[in-house]
Write an enzyme that holds these catalytic residues in place. Structure first.
Site, short mmCIF file in Angstrom:
data_model
loop_
_atom_site.label_atom_id
_atom_site.label_comp_id
_atom_site.label_asym_id
_atom_site.label_seq_id
_atom_site.Cartn_x
_atom_site.Cartn_y
_atom_site.Cartn_z
N ASP A 199 1.03 2.55 4.11
CA ASP A 199 0.11 3.78 3.41
C ASP A 199 1.13 5.04 2.39
OD1 ASP A 199 -1.22 5.43 2.70
OD2 ASP A 199 -2.99 5.10 4.23
N HIS A 250 -5.64 0.23 5.21
CA HIS A 250 -4.97 0.82 6.85
C HIS A 250 -6.33 0.81 8.02
CE1 HIS A 250 -7.80 2.99 4.34
NE2 HIS A 250 -7.22 3.62 3.78
N HIS A 303 -10.38 0.61 1.30
CA HIS A 303 -11.00 1.92 1.55
C HIS A 303 -12.35 2.36 2.68
CE1 HIS A 303 -9.68 6.52 2.67
NE2 HIS A 303 -11.04 6.23 2.74
N ASN A 358 -4.84 6.20 -7.28
CA ASN A 358 -5.10 7.83 -6.94
C ASN A 358 -4.23 9.33 -7.52
OD1 ASN A 358 -3.94 7.55 -5.35
ND2 ASN A 358 -4.93 8.96 -3.40
N HIS A 398 0.58 -1.29 -0.10
CA HIS A 398 -0.32 -0.23 0.03
C HIS A 398 0.81 1.49 0.23
CE1 HIS A 398 -4.34 1.83 1.42
NE2 HIS A 398 -3.24 2.76 1.12
N ASP A 441 -8.72 3.62 -3.03
CA ASP A 441 -7.84 4.27 -1.66
C ASP A 441 -7.69 5.57 -2.38
OD1 ASP A 441 -6.76 3.71 0.78
OD2 ASP A 441 -5.23 4.45 -0.68
N HIS A 461 3.48 13.92 0.24
CA HIS A 461 3.15 15.24 -0.50
C HIS A 461 4.53 16.74 -0.07
CE1 HIS A 461 -0.98 14.09 -0.27
NE2 HIS A 461 -0.82 13.76 1.10
N LEU A 510 2.57 6.48 -5.73
CA LEU A 510 3.78 7.34 -5.57
C LEU A 510 3.08 8.01 -6.63
CD1 LEU A 510 4.60 3.27 -7.80
CD2 LEU A 510 5.74 4.34 -4.95
N ARG A 511 2.22 8.71 -6.82
CA ARG A 511 2.39 9.37 -7.36
C ARG A 511 1.62 9.77 -8.69
NH1 ARG A 511 -1.46 10.42 -3.49
NH2 ARG A 511 0.11 11.43 -1.27
#
Lengths: 308, 434
Positions: free
Chosen positions: B311, B238, B185, B100, B66, B158, B315, B69-70
């Site tokens: 998780d 999570h 999620h 996401n 989980h 998620d 950012h 990697l953006r």
């Protein structure tokens, strides 16, 4: 204790009762200045105080400004609508820029809980929290305690009922911390959805009916009901609120005969308090405002180094 | 190129092994695993590399099932390259990355792009998790079959819950037909929306709107019931609450095919950490109370919780160095997850074997990927761990682009010292002679 050995005034939670006494005593001695013909002393001459208000406020901002001016400090007001905030600057950038102009004290009000803490951790200047979200409003609690002490002689042993939207109220939190530290019995009251979880652990009693909260109270503190702060659909209507949680002619009799009625303002006449109570003999609402100036003078003085 | 790992304590729960042994790696796979492998002259000249491990723990390559990697879309927070480099530095040979991104990983082209970036990075093995619903909007299912053939290993929205119970039911049934796991999620947004931290005494004191534990519990209960009703498998992401642990434990006892993961912060930190308003403690689900932490640890101990996953949610400072209310949810974890989880071994909650199960064997089984074992013939994905190494977390030195680490400055005990992916050493601690 004759001086406050801390850089900032962020929350009542971390004040000792000795510190609260010192601030209240100092404020009491400053009250006289505001009754003079020439309402100014040179105590803070050459100091610069910035009031940084990210939320609308008339009373608190004016009170800080008058307090600073009566001590001869230079004051600058920055409010959100005229600041660079609208240009997308972050709070930290704003703070760094203000710091570069070397003020001595920054007073901040912000809708975000913890905003004053961000400034305090980054800047060398003294930071005064003038209200951060629903977290704390320390100067309000101090002026409330000064008012209670004047009227009742002492805070210890009094029963204080705080009524309204406790969950969203920074005034309630700061007063709970302050009043319990000073030995009062605090009762909080409001609709169930406005009483936050586990608040009993803040050493208060919870009542869900107004009559139960008012019984034998020495002090009744009404909070402003802001329906717009409620989540949509959380509370039915102002009408429903006024019927069950307003202080009025009928229920005030449940409190002690010499009860005093307080409100942090601005009041919603006819919602949480009826006009005849707000303007009646038990009301000390305007004295709270007067004491606000004295308390803020005391804090500005003490944070500037006091008698040093 | 052959590689020999000499003298490590090999712990491979997949074959019930805990013994000092040598491992010979040839052509990217494990060829022999036995005590005192002697090398023939022919072996010795075949570009052989020997690493002496002096009793360090050798485990099947760790898997973090989980992570975020953006990429694509948020390359300023993390890329597949920086994220998979952080993975191997933290001891993870494989990661499963959530959908996401922007665009959301809801189509073959996005899945293929992520896999291409992973091949170019050539660090950890990257397994994309595709979205359950198009755009993660919770309305229309994605093309499960096409996404599977493109390389997705699981489905999850998620970051968002699947609020519509009917859609979640169909997702479970349709995914089961492809033998693919669904990762849920669990969040009832009617209870959580507007909340910024765990609802309880600390949120009351701080004046921050709360997220009650039941926002998670209710959704966990719903999804368990859906899995029971449809007879399908479900993996819960999570887990943060005592109520979820209880529900999963009861469901497992009743024969429901449910697995669960938690993250290191949920058994290490409580909502007390929020005092001071540091945004490095803001994530979803939020840090809970001490009794939840104890329940999570008990769930890990008794096997209710199968997996520890970080998780990892990088950012940038733009999203974190702001007022608490405006800060993005999420913290990074790839480079601290193993060391923070080793606390559970040091305090006796888990054995080292159990920890390796939860960080390698079980995630491989749940994701149905051919990993998590050191048996001869398996991919040579190996993590070498020095469980006693004391080190200080310095988020500024991370391979990840993220600096949003709640453990910055902590002294931790235990560290991955070598990470091998497909027979190649992708990370080696400066102290290891290779």
């Amino acid at each position: 204790m004759t001086e406050l050995s801390r850089k900032d005034m962020l929350e009542i939670r971390d004040l000792s009762s000795e510190e609260i006494d010192l601030i209240l005593n100092t404020a009491a001695s400053f009250k006289e200045i505001s009754t003079r013909t020439i309402k100014k002393v040179p105590t803070l001459r050459g100091k610069t105080v910035i009031t940084l208000f990210f939320e609308a406020s008339t009373r608190t901002r004016t009170s800080f400004e008058i307090a600073a001016k009566r001590l001869s400090a230079d004051t600058i007001n920055i409010s959100a609508s005229t600041s660079s905030v609208v240009k997308g600057e972050t709070l930290i950038d704003t703070a760094r820029n203000l710091e570069s102009m070397n003020p001595d004290i920054i007073v901040i009000r912000h809708s975000a809980a913890g905003a004053a803490h961000i400034l305090a951790s980054l800047l060398e200047q003294s930071i005064i929290n003038a209200g951060d979200g629903a977290h704390e409003h320390p100067t309000q609690a101090l002026l409330d305690m000064l008012t209670i002490r004047e009227k009742k002689g002492s805070i210890e042993g009094l029963t204080v009922a705080i009524v309204g939207d406790i969950a969203h109220s920074r005034v309630a939190r700061s007063n709970i911390y302050g009043l319990t530290k000073m030995g009062a019995n605090v009762v909080v009251c409001g609709p169930a959805m406005m009483i936050p979880k586990e608040i009993e652990r803040m050493d208060v009693q919870v009542r869900y009916a107004m009559d139960d909260a008012l019984r034998d109270a020495d002090v009744v503190m009404m909070l402003r009901m802001q329906l717009e702060r409620q989540e949509k659909g959380l509370f039915p209507s102002l009408r429903e609120y006024a019927q069950h949680f307003s202080l009025n002619r009928d229920n005030i009799g449940l409190a002690k005969d010499d009860v005093i009625v307080m409100h942090p303002g601005p009041i919603n006449r006819g919602v949480e308090i009826t006009p005849e109570i707000a303007d009646g003999p038990a009301s000390v609402i305007l004295e709270q405002v007067t004491n606000g100036v004295a308390v803020r003078m005391a804090l500005l003085y003490l944070l500037s180094g006091g008698a040093k | 190129m052959k590689l020999v790992l000499r003298g490590g304590r090999v712990i491979d729960p997949s074959q019930g092994m805990d013994a000092v042994a040598d491992i010979l790696i040839e052509g990217g796979t494990i060829s022999r695993i036995e005590a005192g492998i002697s090398l023939s002259k022919a072996d010795a000249k075949d570009a052989l590399r020997v690493v002496d491990l002096n009793g360090a723990v050798v485990a099947p390559g760790l898997i973090d099932m989980h992570v975020h990697l953006r990429e694509p879309g948020f390359e300023y927070k993390e890329t597949v390259h920086t994220g998979s480099e952080a993975a191997v530095a933290g001891g993870f040979a494989s990661v499963a990355c959530m959908a996401n991104t922007d665009p959301v990983n809801d189509t073959r082209s996005v899945t293929e792009f992520i896999l291409k970036q992973a091949r170019l990075a050539a660090m950890a093995q990257v397994y994309p998790v595709a979205a359950i619903s198009r755009g993660q909007a919770g309305e229309v299912l994605t093309e499960f079959g096409d996404l599977k053939s493109a390389g997705a290993v699981a489905f999850s929205d998620d970051g968002n819950p699947v609020a519509d119970s009917g859609l979640m039911r169909h997702a479970l049934e349709y995914a089961a037909a492809f033998d693919m796991p669904v990762i849920s999620h669990c969040e009832d947004q009617g209870l959580s929306s507007g909340g910024l931290m765990n609802e309880g005494f600390v949120s009351t004191q701080l004046g921050l709107p709360g997220i009650p534990t039941i926002a998670e519990d209710i959704m966990v209960a719903r999804d368990i019931d859906l899995a029971r009703f449809t007879g399908t498998s479900l993996h819960i992401a999570h887990v943060s609450t005592a109520g979820s642990v209880r529900a999963v434990r009861e469901a497992k006892a009743a024969g429901v095919s449910v697995t669960a993961e938690t993250a290191p912060h949920y058994f290490t930190l409580t909502d007390e950490a929020l005092r001071g308003f540091s945004t490095h403690f803001k994530m979803y689900p939020p840090l809970r109370g001490a009794s939840d932490v104890e329940a999570i640890k008990e769930g890990l101990r008794d096997g209710t919780i199968d997996v520890i996953a970080s998780d990892h949610a990088p950012h940038s400072s733009v999203e974190k160095d702001v007022e608490f209310v405006y800060a993005a949810n999420g913290i990074i974890g790839l480079e601290t997850s193993l060391a923070v989880s080793l606390k559970l071994v040091h305090d006796g909650t888990l054995t080292l074997q159990q920890l390796i199960e939860k960080m390698s064997v079980n995630p491989a089984r749940i994701l149905k990927i051919p990993k998590g074992s050191l048996a001869p013939g398996c991919d040579a994905d190996i993590t070498v761990i020095d469980p006693d190494r004391v080190w200080t977390v310095d988020a500024g030195a991370f391979r990840s682009k993220g600096r949003n680490c709640p453990f910055d400055g902590w002294d931790l005990t235990g560290k991955a010292i070598v990470t091998i992916v497909g027979g190649e050493i992708k990370y080696a601690d400066p102290g290891v002679k290779i």
